[in-house]
Design an enzyme around this catalytic site. Sequence first.
Site, PDB file in Angstrom:
ATOM      1  N   LYS A   1       2.576   9.279   8.356  1.00  0.00           N
ATOM      2  CA  LYS A   1       1.741   9.150   9.343  1.00  0.00           C
ATOM      3  C   LYS A   1       1.927   9.551  10.971  1.00  0.00           C
ATOM      4  CE  LYS A   1      -1.286   5.254   7.570  1.00  0.00           C
ATOM      5  NZ  LYS A   1      -0.826   4.907   6.446  1.00  0.00           N
TER       6      LYS A   1
ATOM      7  N   PHE B   1       0.803  -1.108  -0.053  1.00  0.00           N
ATOM      8  CA  PHE B   1       0.204   0.095   0.111  1.00  0.00           C
ATOM      9  C   PHE B   1       0.865   1.193   0.022  1.00  0.00           C
ATOM     10  CE2 PHE B   1      -2.569   3.252   1.698  1.00  0.00           C
ATOM     11  CZ  PHE B   1      -3.684   3.386   0.913  1.00  0.00           C
TER      12      PHE B   1
ATOM     13  N   ASP C   1       8.847   2.655   1.930  1.00  0.00           N
ATOM     14  CA  ASP C   1       7.859   3.367   2.222  1.00  0.00           C
ATOM     15  C   ASP C   1       7.614   3.040   3.676  1.00  0.00           C
ATOM     16  OD1 ASP C   1       5.413   4.290   3.093  1.00  0.00           O
ATOM     17  OD2 ASP C   1       4.391   3.578   1.053  1.00  0.00           O
TER      18      ASP C   1
HETATM   19  C1  LIG Z   1      -1.167   5.186   5.058  1.00  0.00           C
HETATM   20  C2  LIG Z   1       0.052   4.963   4.062  1.00  0.00           C
HETATM   21  C3  LIG Z   1       0.338   5.603   3.055  1.00  0.00           C
HETATM   22  C4  LIG Z   1      -0.498   6.714   2.434  1.00  0.00           C
HETATM   23  O1  LIG Z   1      -0.502   7.650   3.225  1.00  0.00           O
HETATM   24  P1  LIG Z   1      -1.421   9.086   3.146  1.00  0.00           P
HETATM   25  O2  LIG Z   1      -0.888   9.845   4.129  1.00  0.00           O
HETATM   26  O3  LIG Z   1      -2.982   8.422   3.630  1.00  0.00           O
HETATM   27  O4  LIG Z   1      -1.463   9.711   1.923  1.00  0.00           O
HETATM   28  C5  LIG Z   1       1.205   5.342   2.071  1.00  0.00           C
HETATM   29  N1  LIG Z   1       2.224   4.101   2.592  1.00  0.00           N
HETATM   30  C6  LIG Z   1       1.973   3.590   3.619  1.00  0.00           C
HETATM   31  C7  LIG Z   1       2.700   2.246   3.982  1.00  0.00           C
HETATM   32  C8  LIG Z   1       0.897   3.766   4.458  1.00  0.00           C
HETATM   33  O5  LIG Z   1       0.372   2.664   5.424  1.00  0.00           O
END
Ligand SMILES: *Cc1c(COP(=O)(O)O)cnc(C)c1O
Length: 426
Positions: free
Chosen positions: A276, A156, A247
Amino acid sequence: MTIDTLISNHNLSVSAATVVKPFDSDNFKESVMDTYARFPIALERGAGCRVWDSTGKEYLDLVAGIATCTLGHAHPAMVETVTRQIQTLHHVSNLFYIPVQGQLAQWLVQHSCAEKVFLCNSGAEANEAAIKLARKYAHTVQNIEHPVMLTANASFHGRTLATITATGQPKYQKNFAPLVPGFHYVPYNEIQAIEAAISELDEGDRAVSAILLEPLQGEGGVRPGEVAYFQAIRRICDETGILLILDEVQAGMGRTGKLWGYENLGIEPDIFTSAKGLGGGIPIGAMMCKQHCDVFAPGDHASTFGGNPFACAVALTVCQTIERENLLENVQARGEQLRTGLRALAAKYLALITDVRGWGLIHGMELAADSEITAADVVKAAIAEGLLLVPAGAKVLRFVPPLIVTETEVNLALQILEKAIAAVQA
Ligand SMILES: *Cc1c(COP(=O)(O)O)cnc(C)c1O
C-alpha cells in the site's frame, strides 16, 4: 519537453477536467464489472490531503486510497520522479539488471530487519510470494511434507486464491472453493490458541511451518497486535524453527509512527511484506526476508512488472521523502492529535462510540453493536460534509490520512466528523 513544461501542462489539463461534462455512473456501470459497493461520488483531482469530485466539490481525504497515498496527492517529489523516469526508462525485463530496483532494495534493507527483497506489484502478490517462500522453506529446510500456515481470524491478506485462503474471514472465501490447502485459523492476540494449534497439527508428516499475521489488523477492524502476544510468538518461533511472517501491507511504511509495524511490538519477523504505502499510490509490492529464509533460486518466482524502473523510482522517492521530511515525527504528532480528538468524541457520544484504537495515523472508531447506525452511514454523512472516510468492517470507521496531513487538517477532519455523527443521530 522540459520537466517544467510537463508539470505545468499536467496542471492545466487537470484544472480543465473540472469543467467538462458531468460524470454518469450508469454509463460507467455498463462496462465496469460490479465488484465494488461504491460511494456515489466520482473523484477527479487531488492535491495534498484534498481531492475534488466531478462537480468540483472539495473533500478532506482521510482515506488516502486506503492507507496508500503516503505523500498525499500530486506531491512535487513524486511528480518530479514520475516525469523524469517516464522520460528515461519506464519498463524493462527482469532478465536484465535494473539499477533503481537495487537502490530501492538497498534502502529497504538499510531501513528494516530484512536482508533480501523481492519486488512485485501489490499486497496480495507480496503475500503470495511470502507463502511460496515459506512453502519452499518447509520442503527444503524444515523437512515438512505437509506444511501448515497459521493465520488469524478477522485477518486480511488479499484477493488471490491463496491469499483469500490465508484471510480468516469466510465472507471473502464464499463461492471460491476449493481453497488452497495448508492453512489453519486461530483467534488474534490469543497465545494459547497458537500453542494449541502447533501441537494439534503436528501429526505424521504434517506440521506448522509458519505463522502469518498482521502487526495491526487493518480491514478486520483496526486491531493493534499485543506486545506480549507477539513476543511470545517470537519465542515459540525461535525455539521451534517456525517462520514468523508479518503482513505489513497496511501498517508498514511509516503509517504507525514507526517505519514498520513490528517496531511497535519489539520483535523482528523472519519474512514480511509491504505494498500500500510503499509507492505512495503507484502499484508496487515487496516481500522481504532475513538471509536464512532466502531459499528462492532463479526460476522459482517472477513477475513481469515487478520491480520495474518506474515503480521502483517512485517508491524510492517515497522512502527518501519520508526520511527527508521527518514524516515519522509528523505521524506521531498528528496521530496523537487524532486519537485525542476521537477519544473526546467518544466521551461525548458515549452511547454510539464504544472504542477508539490504533497506532500513529491508522485509527479505528468502533460504533456500538446494538446501534442501528453503521460505519457506512457515518461515512456517507461525512462525505456529504466534505470528509472522505472508509469503514473497516460494518461497525468500525477507519482513519488513514496521508502521512503529510497537517494539524489544521486533523482539526478540520474532527470538526466535520462531529457534524456527520450529529447528522446520523438526528
Ligand atoms: C490491502 C491489503 C492487502 C492486499 O493488498 P492488494 O494490494 O489489494 O493486493 C493485503 N494485506 C493487508 C494487510 C492489506 O491491508
